[in-house]
Design a protein around this motif. Structure first.
Motif, PDB file in Angstrom:
ATOM      1  N   VAL A 143      -7.450  33.857 -35.353  1.00 16.44           N
ATOM      2  CA  VAL A 143      -7.586  32.698 -36.159  1.00 16.44           C
ATOM      3  C   VAL A 143      -8.846  31.997 -35.940  1.00 16.44           C
ATOM      4  O   VAL A 143      -9.463  31.558 -36.973  1.00 16.44           O
ATOM      5  CB  VAL A 143      -6.316  31.843 -35.847  1.00 16.44           C
ATOM      6  N   GLU A 144      -9.374  31.875 -34.657  1.00 17.98           N
ATOM      7  CA  GLU A 144     -10.706  31.207 -34.708  1.00 17.98           C
ATOM      8  C   GLU A 144     -11.714  32.047 -35.223  1.00 17.98           C
ATOM      9  O   GLU A 144     -12.846  31.484 -35.376  1.00 17.98           O
ATOM     10  CB  GLU A 144     -10.829  31.251 -33.026  1.00 17.98           C
ATOM     11  N   SER A 145     -11.394  33.393 -35.335  1.00 15.77           N
ATOM     12  CA  SER A 145     -12.680  34.256 -35.891  1.00 15.77           C
ATOM     13  C   SER A 145     -12.970  34.353 -37.142  1.00 15.77           C
ATOM     14  O   SER A 145     -13.889  34.722 -37.944  1.00 15.77           O
ATOM     15  CB  SER A 145     -12.407  35.754 -35.373  1.00 15.77           C
ATOM     16  N   ILE A 146     -12.042  33.443 -37.917  1.00 15.29           N
ATOM     17  CA  ILE A 146     -12.016  33.314 -39.506  1.00 15.29           C
ATOM     18  C   ILE A 146     -13.064  32.118 -39.883  1.00 15.29           C
ATOM     19  O   ILE A 146     -13.096  31.277 -39.061  1.00 15.29           O
ATOM     20  CB  ILE A 146     -10.729  32.726 -40.063  1.00 15.29           C
ATOM     21  N   SER A 147     -13.877  32.486 -40.599  1.00 12.01           N
ATOM     22  CA  SER A 147     -14.894  31.504 -40.932  1.00 12.01           C
ATOM     23  C   SER A 147     -14.664  30.429 -41.867  1.00 12.01           C
ATOM     24  O   SER A 147     -15.159  29.296 -41.920  1.00 12.01           O
ATOM     25  CB  SER A 147     -16.150  32.314 -41.823  1.00 12.01           C
ATOM     26  N   SER A 151      -5.069  26.301 -41.193  1.00  9.76           N
ATOM     27  CA  SER A 151      -3.924  25.341 -40.869  1.00  9.76           C
ATOM     28  C   SER A 151      -2.580  26.134 -41.243  1.00  9.76           C
ATOM     29  O   SER A 151      -2.199  26.740 -42.377  1.00  9.76           O
ATOM     30  CB  SER A 151      -3.941  23.963 -41.049  1.00  9.76           C
ATOM     31  N   LEU A 152      -1.485  26.100 -40.323  1.00  9.78           N
ATOM     32  CA  LEU A 152      -0.194  26.533 -40.647  1.00  9.78           C
ATOM     33  C   LEU A 152       0.750  25.436 -40.351  1.00  9.78           C
ATOM     34  O   LEU A 152       0.705  24.817 -39.166  1.00  9.78           O
ATOM     35  CB  LEU A 152       0.173  27.797 -39.642  1.00  9.78           C
ATOM     36  N   PHE A 153       1.442  25.147 -41.303  1.00  7.42           N
ATOM     37  CA  PHE A 153       2.697  24.156 -41.062  1.00  7.42           C
ATOM     38  C   PHE A 153       3.932  24.718 -41.261  1.00  7.42           C
ATOM     39  O   PHE A 153       3.931  25.687 -42.045  1.00  7.42           O
ATOM     40  CB  PHE A 153       2.414  22.705 -41.927  1.00  7.42           C
ATOM     41  N   ASP A 154       5.160  24.213 -40.406  1.00  3.96           N
ATOM     42  CA  ASP A 154       6.278  24.938 -40.637  1.00  3.96           C
ATOM     43  C   ASP A 154       6.976  24.192 -41.784  1.00  3.96           C
ATOM     44  O   ASP A 154       6.431  23.487 -42.467  1.00  3.96           O
ATOM     45  CB  ASP A 154       7.057  24.677 -39.408  1.00  3.96           C
ATOM     46  N   ASN A 163      -7.474  26.314 -36.380  1.00  8.16           N
ATOM     47  CA  ASN A 163      -8.865  26.505 -35.927  1.00  8.16           C
ATOM     48  C   ASN A 163      -9.716  25.561 -35.844  1.00  8.16           C
ATOM     49  O   ASN A 163      -9.442  24.330 -36.317  1.00  8.16           O
ATOM     50  CB  ASN A 163      -9.190  27.901 -36.206  1.00  8.16           C
ATOM     51  N   GLU A 164     -10.610  25.779 -34.913  1.00  9.50           N
ATOM     52  CA  GLU A 164     -11.734  24.673 -34.876  1.00  9.50           C
ATOM     53  C   GLU A 164     -12.386  24.609 -36.167  1.00  9.50           C
ATOM     54  O   GLU A 164     -12.733  23.242 -36.264  1.00  9.50           O
ATOM     55  CB  GLU A 164     -12.734  25.036 -33.600  1.00  9.50           C
ATOM     56  N   ARG A 165     -12.576  25.627 -36.893  1.00  4.05           N
ATOM     57  CA  ARG A 165     -13.270  25.393 -38.128  1.00  4.05           C
ATOM     58  C   ARG A 165     -12.517  24.469 -39.069  1.00  4.05           C
ATOM     59  O   ARG A 165     -13.106  23.521 -39.897  1.00  4.05           O
ATOM     60  CB  ARG A 165     -13.533  26.825 -38.932  1.00  4.05           C
ATOM     61  N   PHE A 166     -11.126  24.508 -38.928  1.00  3.01           N
ATOM     62  CA  PHE A 166     -10.325  23.413 -39.575  1.00  3.01           C
ATOM     63  C   PHE A 166     -10.752  21.853 -39.428  1.00  3.01           C
ATOM     64  O   PHE A 166     -10.737  20.932 -40.059  1.00  3.01           O
ATOM     65  CB  PHE A 166      -8.930  23.542 -39.366  1.00  3.01           C
ATOM     66  N   PHE A 241       3.796  26.565 -44.836  1.00  2.89           N
ATOM     67  CA  PHE A 241       2.808  27.179 -45.443  1.00  2.89           C
ATOM     68  C   PHE A 241       1.465  27.311 -44.868  1.00  2.89           C
ATOM     69  O   PHE A 241       1.129  26.425 -43.879  1.00  2.89           O
ATOM     70  CB  PHE A 241       2.627  26.412 -46.997  1.00  2.89           C
ATOM     71  N   VAL A 242       0.584  28.019 -45.372  1.00  5.51           N
ATOM     72  CA  VAL A 242      -0.657  28.100 -44.771  1.00  5.51           C
ATOM     73  C   VAL A 242      -1.665  27.670 -45.742  1.00  5.51           C
ATOM     74  O   VAL A 242      -1.498  27.985 -47.019  1.00  5.51           O
ATOM     75  CB  VAL A 242      -0.991  29.527 -44.215  1.00  5.51           C
ATOM     76  N   THR A 243      -2.680  27.115 -45.162  1.00  8.29           N
ATOM     77  CA  THR A 243      -3.569  26.618 -45.845  1.00  8.29           C
ATOM     78  C   THR A 243      -5.077  26.952 -45.362  1.00  8.29           C
ATOM     79  O   THR A 243      -5.238  26.753 -44.164  1.00  8.29           O
ATOM     80  CB  THR A 243      -3.715  24.895 -46.194  1.00  8.29           C
ATOM     81  N   THR A 244      -5.984  27.153 -46.351  1.00  9.14           N
ATOM     82  CA  THR A 244      -7.541  27.607 -45.826  1.00  9.14           C
ATOM     83  C   THR A 244      -8.231  26.569 -46.534  1.00  9.14           C
ATOM     84  O   THR A 244      -8.184  25.983 -47.579  1.00  9.14           O
ATOM     85  CB  THR A 244      -7.965  29.034 -46.338  1.00  9.14           C
ATOM     86  N   TYR A 245      -9.538  26.095 -45.645  1.00  7.23           N
ATOM     87  CA  TYR A 245     -10.530  25.217 -46.073  1.00  7.23           C
ATOM     88  C   TYR A 245     -11.748  25.772 -46.211  1.00  7.23           C
ATOM     89  O   TYR A 245     -12.378  26.210 -45.106  1.00  7.23           O
ATOM     90  CB  TYR A 245     -10.441  23.885 -45.211  1.00  7.23           C
ATOM     91  N   THR A 246     -12.343  26.003 -47.163  1.00 11.35           N
ATOM     92  CA  THR A 246     -13.728  26.664 -47.409  1.00 11.35           C
ATOM     93  C   THR A 246     -14.759  25.473 -47.929  1.00 11.35           C
ATOM     94  O   THR A 246     -14.494  24.821 -48.786  1.00 11.35           O
ATOM     95  CB  THR A 246     -13.690  27.515 -48.456  1.00 11.35           C
ATOM     96  N   ASP A 247     -15.752  25.496 -46.945  1.00 11.87           N
ATOM     97  CA  ASP A 247     -16.979  24.464 -47.571  1.00 11.87           C
ATOM     98  C   ASP A 247     -17.863  25.224 -48.707  1.00 11.87           C
ATOM     99  O   ASP A 247     -18.364  26.287 -48.300  1.00 11.87           O
ATOM    100  CB  ASP A 247     -17.773  24.235 -46.192  1.00 11.87           C
TER     101      ASP A 247
END
Length: 557
Positions: A143-147, A151-154, A163-166, A241-247
């Motif tokens: 997870v930390e290697s993802i740019s 986040s994962l919520f139940d 991850n820290e990028r979040f 659900f899983v959420t991605t955050y991209t700058d």
């Protein structure tokens, strides 16, 4: 696979070859199992007897510290591991549990005919490389290697994994995040620091929680307070659900810059289009004015030509009378006039009449040339003969000024196919100019040369007063003469060279002038090679030339 509270679940069953099986009837009571089932799950002998409820076996496997998870993980009431296992089995989904012996076991159920079911237990420990803690560590590394931030919520909207990028993208302090923190607290943190704009904090949180509880895929763009632009994309999974955050700040700036460039380009194109339309409109109007002007000029030219044609007849008749009678009086054909002054007056009248007739002929020729009314009557003729005939016309004036005229023509000069009358007119104009502008005692030379490859050159060279360099091009224009009009001694209309240039152009030829003041002038006429007729001694050509001679004589006179 996800890991929570020491229990793992998989959306798809693991392929694990080390396994054992048990069968249960429609009441979920044990019917039978193989010998490894008891030892594999660490069950006491009493729990592998026929009729033992499956619930008792699961309770023993879970123990007091056991927990079970699956596609749905923990609700607010902290449902028991047994209830979660039964729920997942009802959905035909596998469950991975952690036994008290720290062994990971995957349990999978399958329906049997008659209402019973089978329970397959598979050893998952060898495939989890060090147990649950190792699996969690490895998953954390992935997870930390993802740019992107992730986040994962139940299903209870509690934080499971990030991850820290979040933290960096969403600007959450590290201490703000912990396993199990409700999503509502993160919403509240953002609302209190103004990420969602002005408004009641609890209402802002409630609105976002309502949308999140729908567990539907979503994607939107959020602009943070510091100006950064974040793309948030969420997708439901089996247990949340899983959420991605991209700058995408730079992409957003590039897109905005491109949009602005396109807008400016469209403006420039629109402006240029209007300018071109205006230019086209102006050009059309200009062309219309030019056409009107050309039509007016054509009407004026036609009127001028008609006027000159009519006037030429009206003027030539009395001029011929004046010239003829003055010639008779000058020569005193019918007797002496009585006074010498009468003879002088008759000579002056005759000279003025001849000059006026020459001017009239030149003006009429120019008008016909401009109107395109002159047609060439072309035959083959001897250029030498035409030249001698032209010299005879100016010979008297040349003798009176003691000017010598020489000719240099090669013996084998070919015949020239042209209009002999117009060629003679060209030569007379050039010779007249040469005599007029050559001082007394000067010299005029007429020469010719021919080449099969290039054509024929006819040159008239004099030792006259010459022409200034600045006037060489001007003298070819109508009504233009070299020199100052106040100091020029010679009379003339300035039409001679203009007529010569037009007649040469009609023959496909050219005229060139070379001159220096005080050094004389050289005029070179060029006829293209297509107008040359060679072998003048050839019988057929000579006979043809002889047949054409009467026609030539008629045209010249």
């Amino acid at each position: 696979m996800s890991i929570v509270s020491g229990l793992t679940t998989a959306e798809n069953p693991l392929y694990l070859p080390k396994q054992t099986i048990a069968f249960f009837d429609s009441d979920k009571c044990l019917v039978g199992c193989n010998a490894d089932f008891q030892m594999f799950l660490g069950l006491p002998l009493m729990l592998v007897q026929a009729g033992t409820p499956m619930v008792q076996i699961l309770k023993h496997c879970l123990g007091e510290e056991g927990a079970a998870t699956g596609p749905a993980v923990r609700d607010q009431g902290r449902s028991s591991g047994l209830e979660r296992c039964q729920e997942l089995f009802g959905k035909q989904q596998p469950v991975v549990i952690l036994l008290q012996t720290k062994k990971l076991v995957q349990l999978t159920t399958a329906d049997l005919s008659g209402g019973g079911l089978s329970l397959v237990a598979t050893d998952a420990t060898p495939y989890c490389a060090g147990g649950l803690e190792t699996v969690a560590a490895k998953l954390k590394v992935v997870v930390e290697s993802i740019s992107q931030g992730i986040s994962l919520f139940d299903h209870n909207l509690d934080l499971v994994l990030w991850n820290e990028r979040f933290c960096e993208v969403m600007e959450f302090p590290p201490e703000q995040l912990r396993p199990g923190i409700p999503l509502s607290e993160l919403f509240r943190f953002n609302a209190e620091r103004g990420e969602y704009g002005a408004g009641d904090v609890e209402l802002l949180v409630a609105d976002r929680m309502e949308l999140a509880a729908r567990f539907k895929s979503h994607r939107f763009i959020r602009k943070l307070r510091d100006g950064r632009v974040i793309e948030i994309s969420g997708h439901p999974v089996s247990d949340g659900f899983v959420t991605t955050y991209t700058d995408i700040t730079e992409q957003h700036k590039s897109a905005a810059a491109l949009a602005e460039a396109n807008r400016q380009l469209e403006q420039r194109v629109s402006l240029r289009t209007r300018e071109l339309e205006q230019e086209l409109d102006n050009r059309i109007k200009t062309e219309q004015r030019l056409l009107q002007t050309m039509e007016q000029e054509q009407l004026a030219n036609r009127a001028k030509t008609e006027f000159l044609a009519n006037m030429s007849h009206e003027l030539r008749t009395p001029l011929n009378c004046i010239i003829g009678f003055s010639e008779l009086l000058k020569k005193q054909i019918f007797g002496p006039l009585g006074q010498e002054r009468y003879v002088e007056y008759c000579t002056d009248i005759n000279s003025a009449g001849v000059h006026l007739l020459e001017v009239l002929n030149d003006v009429l020729d120019v008008s016909k040339l401009e109107a395109g009314e002159i047609e060439l009557r072309e035959v083959s003729f001897d250029l030498g003969e035409i030249t001698q005939a032209s010299i005879q016309i100016v010979a008297t004036r040349a003798e009176n000024s003691n000017i010598a005229i020489d000719t240099r023509f090669p013996i084998d000069l070919p015949l020239l196919f042209a209009d002999p009358r117009r060629v003679k007119q060209v030569l007379i104009n050039l010779l007249s100019n040469a005599v007029k502008f050559t001082p007394e005692g000067g010299k005029i030379e007429v020469s010719a040369s021919a080449s099969r490859q290039s054509g024929l050159l006819l040159t008239v060279r004099d030792t006259g007063i010459g022409i200034a360099v600045k006037d060489l091009k001007r003298v070819m224009e109508p009504f233009v003469q070299a020199g100052d009009s106040l100091t020029r001694k010679q009379e003339g209309t300035g039409l001679g060279l203009h007529i010569v240039g037009n007649l040469m152009e009609m023959h496909g030829g050219t005229i060139e002038l070379e001159s220096e003041p005080g050094e004389g002038t050289t005029v070179t006429l060029f006829f293209p090679k297509e107008r040359l007729r060679y072998d003048p001694l050839d019988k057929s050509q000579k006979a043809g030339h002889a047949e054409e001679q009467p026609q030539i004589d008629r045209l010249l006179h």
